[in-house]
Design a protein around this motif. Sequence first.
Motif, mmCIF file in Angstrom:
data_model
loop_
_atom_site.group_PDB
_atom_site.id
_atom_site.type_symbol
_atom_site.label_atom_id
_atom_site.label_comp_id
_atom_site.label_asym_id
_atom_site.label_seq_id
_atom_site.Cartn_x
_atom_site.Cartn_y
_atom_site.Cartn_z
ATOM 1 N N GLN A 13 -13.869 -17.371 7.665
ATOM 2 C CA GLN A 13 -15.043 -16.575 7.777
ATOM 3 C C GLN A 13 -16.408 -17.087 8.350
ATOM 4 O O GLN A 13 -16.884 -16.581 9.348
ATOM 5 C CB GLN A 13 -15.560 -16.172 6.463
ATOM 6 N N ARG A 14 -16.632 -18.384 8.360
ATOM 7 C CA ARG A 14 -17.895 -19.079 8.931
ATOM 8 C C ARG A 14 -17.461 -19.317 10.332
ATOM 9 O O ARG A 14 -18.119 -19.203 11.003
ATOM 10 C CB ARG A 14 -18.021 -20.489 8.159
ATOM 11 N N LYS A 15 -16.114 -19.783 10.575
ATOM 12 C CA LYS A 15 -15.629 -20.132 12.134
ATOM 13 C C LYS A 15 -15.761 -18.733 12.680
ATOM 14 O O LYS A 15 -15.964 -18.590 13.836
ATOM 15 C CB LYS A 15 -14.295 -20.703 12.000
ATOM 16 N N GLU A 17 -17.435 -16.115 11.921
ATOM 17 C CA GLU A 17 -19.121 -15.931 12.378
ATOM 18 C C GLU A 17 -19.481 -16.642 13.693
ATOM 19 O O GLU A 17 -20.329 -15.997 14.419
ATOM 20 C CB GLU A 17 -19.979 -15.982 11.054
ATOM 21 N N HIS A 84 -24.673 -11.195 7.354
ATOM 22 C CA HIS A 84 -23.733 -11.974 8.049
ATOM 23 C C HIS A 84 -22.708 -10.963 8.868
ATOM 24 O O HIS A 84 -22.638 -10.171 8.418
ATOM 25 C CB HIS A 84 -22.751 -12.792 6.808
#
Length: 192
Positions: A13-15, A17, A84
């Motif tokens: 998820q963070r990658k 984003e 986000h």
Amino acid sequence: SNGNIQDQVLFNQRKGEAHFMRAYQYYELAELFGGVPLILNTTQETNVQRSTEGEVWAQIASDLQQAIILMSDKKYNEYVESGHATKWAAEALMARCFLFYTGFYQQDTMPTADGGNITKQQVITWLEDCINNSGHQLVSDFRNLWAYTNEYTVSDYKYTANQKGIDGQSLRWAGNGNSEAVFAVKFGNFAG
């Protein structure tokens, strides 16, 4: 173990984003300036030559493809952190970028960094996925998008006082992060 799976989901998820935000920022730059220097890693020298328009748009498309693949497919309001980027935002931004690129540059497809391309049919598929599966939708009455329909001021305006929405319910502000907002910058230093 379940902890490792959850860690991998969060990492993806963070990658995703990060790919989305880079695509979004380069989209803003490319729309205004065309080719700009592409900085793709932190070890790259900072005095980089301007890339071509095609190279920049190809990177945008590739980043958005990665974001779509990596980010969660949880529906609107199922994900935990407000503000986000989501898979749905990446699909919608891909469509916006595709429309700009193919319209402005008079092309049928949009390039990707690996030499491939994004087709109109791929974009349609992503948009249909966003429309059908994201949980995003239009609010029941357009007036509910504006802050003057909040509980403290709804009675102060003749066009909202004692008015019912098209659904027969009292007007009520949908709030920040309502079901129509696929992606919104929640803070900025500038009014525009």
